[in-house]
Motif scaffolding. Structure first.
Motif, PDB file in Angstrom:
ATOM      1  N   LEU A 116       4.642   6.295  -4.720  1.00  0.00           N
ATOM      2  CA  LEU A 116       5.620   7.233  -5.273  1.00  0.00           C
ATOM      3  C   LEU A 116       6.607   6.512  -6.198  1.00  0.00           C
ATOM      4  CD1 LEU A 116       6.869  10.111  -5.307  1.00  0.00           C
ATOM      5  CD2 LEU A 116       8.350   9.314  -3.454  1.00  0.00           C
ATOM      6  N   PHE A 117       7.092   5.368  -5.771  1.00  0.00           N
ATOM      7  CA  PHE A 117       8.064   4.613  -6.568  1.00  0.00           C
ATOM      8  C   PHE A 117       7.439   4.108  -7.861  1.00  0.00           C
ATOM      9  CE2 PHE A 117      10.653   5.128  -3.008  1.00  0.00           C
ATOM     10  CZ  PHE A 117      11.892   4.529  -3.163  1.00  0.00           C
ATOM     11  N   GLN A 118       6.193   3.712  -7.786  1.00  0.00           N
ATOM     12  CA  GLN A 118       5.466   3.238  -8.961  1.00  0.00           C
ATOM     13  C   GLN A 118       5.343   4.341 -10.006  1.00  0.00           C
ATOM     14  OE1 GLN A 118       4.923   0.384  -9.957  1.00  0.00           O
ATOM     15  NE2 GLN A 118       2.853  -0.282  -9.492  1.00  0.00           N
ATOM     16  N   GLY A 119       5.280   5.576  -9.536  1.00  0.00           N
ATOM     17  CA  GLY A 119       5.134   6.714 -10.428  1.00  0.00           C
ATOM     18  C   GLY A 119       6.263   6.877 -11.427  1.00  0.00           C
ATOM     19  N   TYR A 120       7.358   6.199 -11.207  1.00  0.00           N
ATOM     20  CA  TYR A 120       8.484   6.211 -12.141  1.00  0.00           C
ATOM     21  C   TYR A 120       8.012   5.840 -13.552  1.00  0.00           C
ATOM     22  CZ  TYR A 120      12.995   4.894 -14.184  1.00  0.00           C
ATOM     23  OH  TYR A 120      14.104   4.792 -14.991  1.00  0.00           O
ATOM     24  N   HIS A 121       6.974   5.018 -13.614  1.00  0.00           N
ATOM     25  CA  HIS A 121       6.494   4.490 -14.888  1.00  0.00           C
ATOM     26  C   HIS A 121       5.378   5.319 -15.523  1.00  0.00           C
ATOM     27  CE1 HIS A 121       8.979   0.978 -14.270  1.00  0.00           C
ATOM     28  NE2 HIS A 121       8.552   0.975 -13.019  1.00  0.00           N
ATOM     29  N   ARG A 133      11.264   9.300  -6.882  1.00  0.00           N
ATOM     30  CA  ARG A 133      11.740   8.290  -5.932  1.00  0.00           C
ATOM     31  C   ARG A 133      13.239   8.418  -5.651  1.00  0.00           C
ATOM     32  NH1 ARG A 133      10.917   2.764  -9.528  1.00  0.00           N
ATOM     33  NH2 ARG A 133      12.880   2.834 -10.685  1.00  0.00           N
ATOM     34  N   GLU A 134      13.949   9.114  -6.511  1.00  0.00           N
ATOM     35  CA  GLU A 134      15.395   9.269  -6.333  1.00  0.00           C
ATOM     36  C   GLU A 134      15.759   9.992  -5.042  1.00  0.00           C
ATOM     37  OE1 GLU A 134      17.834   7.760  -8.212  1.00  0.00           O
ATOM     38  OE2 GLU A 134      16.030   6.773  -8.972  1.00  0.00           O
ATOM     39  N   GLN A 135      14.826  10.764  -4.496  1.00  0.00           N
ATOM     40  CA  GLN A 135      15.100  11.430  -3.224  1.00  0.00           C
ATOM     41  C   GLN A 135      15.371  10.436  -2.103  1.00  0.00           C
ATOM     42  OE1 GLN A 135      11.509  13.354  -1.418  1.00  0.00           O
ATOM     43  NE2 GLN A 135      10.427  12.368  -3.129  1.00  0.00           N
ATOM     44  N   TYR A 136      14.974   9.191  -2.303  1.00  0.00           N
ATOM     45  CA  TYR A 136      15.163   8.142  -1.293  1.00  0.00           C
ATOM     46  C   TYR A 136      16.284   7.172  -1.659  1.00  0.00           C
ATOM     47  CZ  TYR A 136      10.693   9.804   0.421  1.00  0.00           C
ATOM     48  OH  TYR A 136       9.680  10.587   0.918  1.00  0.00           O
ATOM     49  N   ARG A 137      17.084   7.496  -2.639  1.00  0.00           N
ATOM     50  CA  ARG A 137      18.115   6.587  -3.124  1.00  0.00           C
ATOM     51  C   ARG A 137      18.999   6.035  -2.005  1.00  0.00           C
ATOM     52  NH1 ARG A 137      20.176   4.273  -7.231  1.00  0.00           N
ATOM     53  NH2 ARG A 137      19.005   5.279  -8.859  1.00  0.00           N
ATOM     54  N   HIS A 139      18.106   5.459   1.076  1.00  0.00           N
ATOM     55  CA  HIS A 139      17.340   4.752   2.101  1.00  0.00           C
ATOM     56  C   HIS A 139      17.594   3.248   2.011  1.00  0.00           C
ATOM     57  CE1 HIS A 139      14.024   3.209   4.498  1.00  0.00           C
ATOM     58  NE2 HIS A 139      13.958   4.407   5.039  1.00  0.00           N
ATOM     59  N   THR A 140      17.639   2.599   3.142  1.00  0.00           N
ATOM     60  CA  THR A 140      17.912   1.161   3.214  1.00  0.00           C
ATOM     61  C   THR A 140      16.907   0.327   2.411  1.00  0.00           C
ATOM     62  OG1 THR A 140      18.723   1.567   5.440  1.00  0.00           O
ATOM     63  CG2 THR A 140      18.399  -0.718   4.838  1.00  0.00           C
ATOM     64  N   ALA A 141      15.683   0.803   2.302  1.00  0.00           N
ATOM     65  CA  ALA A 141      14.650   0.039   1.597  1.00  0.00           C
ATOM     66  C   ALA A 141      14.484   0.456   0.136  1.00  0.00           C
ATOM     67  CB  ALA A 141      13.317   0.175   2.326  1.00  0.00           C
ATOM     68  N   TYR A 142      15.347   1.329  -0.347  1.00  0.00           N
ATOM     69  CA  TYR A 142      15.208   1.822  -1.722  1.00  0.00           C
ATOM     70  C   TYR A 142      15.222   0.677  -2.743  1.00  0.00           C
ATOM     71  CZ  TYR A 142      16.191   4.255  -6.098  1.00  0.00           C
ATOM     72  OH  TYR A 142      16.146   4.705  -7.394  1.00  0.00           O
ATOM     73  N   ALA A 143      16.232  -0.161  -2.712  1.00  0.00           N
ATOM     74  CA  ALA A 143      16.381  -1.223  -3.717  1.00  0.00           C
ATOM     75  C   ALA A 143      15.216  -2.206  -3.670  1.00  0.00           C
ATOM     76  CB  ALA A 143      17.707  -1.959  -3.528  1.00  0.00           C
ATOM     77  N   ARG A 144      14.776  -2.571  -2.477  1.00  0.00           N
ATOM     78  CA  ARG A 144      13.657  -3.520  -2.395  1.00  0.00           C
ATOM     79  C   ARG A 144      12.376  -2.896  -2.929  1.00  0.00           C
ATOM     80  NH1 ARG A 144      12.670  -6.010   3.101  1.00  0.00           N
ATOM     81  NH2 ARG A 144      14.875  -5.671   3.305  1.00  0.00           N
ATOM     82  N   THR A 145      12.200  -1.593  -2.722  1.00  0.00           N
ATOM     83  CA  THR A 145      10.993  -0.923  -3.204  1.00  0.00           C
ATOM     84  C   THR A 145      11.026  -0.791  -4.725  1.00  0.00           C
ATOM     85  OG1 THR A 145      10.929   0.268  -1.101  1.00  0.00           O
ATOM     86  CG2 THR A 145       9.485   1.069  -2.841  1.00  0.00           C
ATOM     87  N   VAL A 146      12.189  -0.493  -5.282  1.00  0.00           N
ATOM     88  CA  VAL A 146      12.338  -0.455  -6.739  1.00  0.00           C
ATOM     89  C   VAL A 146      12.028  -1.838  -7.318  1.00  0.00           C
ATOM     90  CG1 VAL A 146      14.017  -0.253  -8.624  1.00  0.00           C
ATOM     91  CG2 VAL A 146      13.928   1.499  -6.837  1.00  0.00           C
TER      92      VAL A 146
END
Length: 194
Positions: A116-121, A133-137, A139-146
């Motif tokens: 899902l996060f990859q789909g940003y591109h 992916r913004e729906q998870y902004r 979430h504790t793991a948001y930044a690491r996943t980005v």
């Protein structure tokens, strides 16, 4: 005796489970070899990408390593697409399931959500919301996943990149997958080793 004798669990004895546990421990200790062997299944078929999925996996791990990611995250980068040949539409779930017992829950979440996060591109090319992916902004793991997706995964399709060979990562995979599974009840012998 090298095999349990019961026909049903409710007929089993402690001796049966000692035999089974001995076999299980040997099998579990060989998991990293089997996982790495399965990673080789990604060689050859590029699914239309500029590099095959094996090269992409190695390149993602190489980029993470060179960007000073910790060893566990590098292993996540190496194995994040390992489910591609078994379940392309749900490959992230396969990779997360394989790694989950041995890695931090935040890294499990990262792997599980990387599609899902990859789909940003690219999601906009399919008429989908690239900002899903913004729906998870929060979430504790948001930044690491980005970071995983933006800095390593999405740019790991360069046929000219000087990717490290699999042999470079084998000891890392062995160390991560030899950990006692998180949440597992440990025998005193296993606990003493950890």
């Amino acid at each position: 005796m090298n095999q349990a004798t019961f026909k049903r669990f409710d007929e089993s004895r402690a001796e049966d489970w000692q035999i089974i546990d001995k076999h299980f421990q040997a099998y579990q200790n060989d998991a990293s070899r089997r996982v790495l062997e399965h990673l080789l299944h990604l060689k050859g078929d590029n699914h239309g990408y500029p590099v095959d999925r094996f090269e992409h996996s190695l390149q993602t791990a190489t980029r993470a390593l060179r960007d000073s990611a910790d060893e566990e995250t590098v292993v996540c980068a190496l194995l994040h697409d390992i489910g591609d040949d078994l379940a392309p539409a749900n490959h992230a779930e396969i990779a997360a399931g394989i790694l989950e017992p041995f890695i931090d829950p935040l890294n499990t979440w990262m792997i599980r959500h990387h599609e899902l996060f990859q789909g940003y591109h690219y999601r906009h090319f399919y008429g989908l919301d690239p900002k899903a992916r913004e729906q998870y902004r929060d979430h504790t793991a948001y930044a690491r996943t980005v970071r995983f997706c933006d800095d390593w995964d999405q740019c790991a399709f360069d046929p000219d990149y000087d990717t490290l060979p699999l042999e470079h990562f084998v000891p890392m995979v062995e160390r991560i997958m030899s950990r006692a599974p998180f949440g597992a009840e440990q025998t005193p012998e296993v606990a003493a080793k950890n």
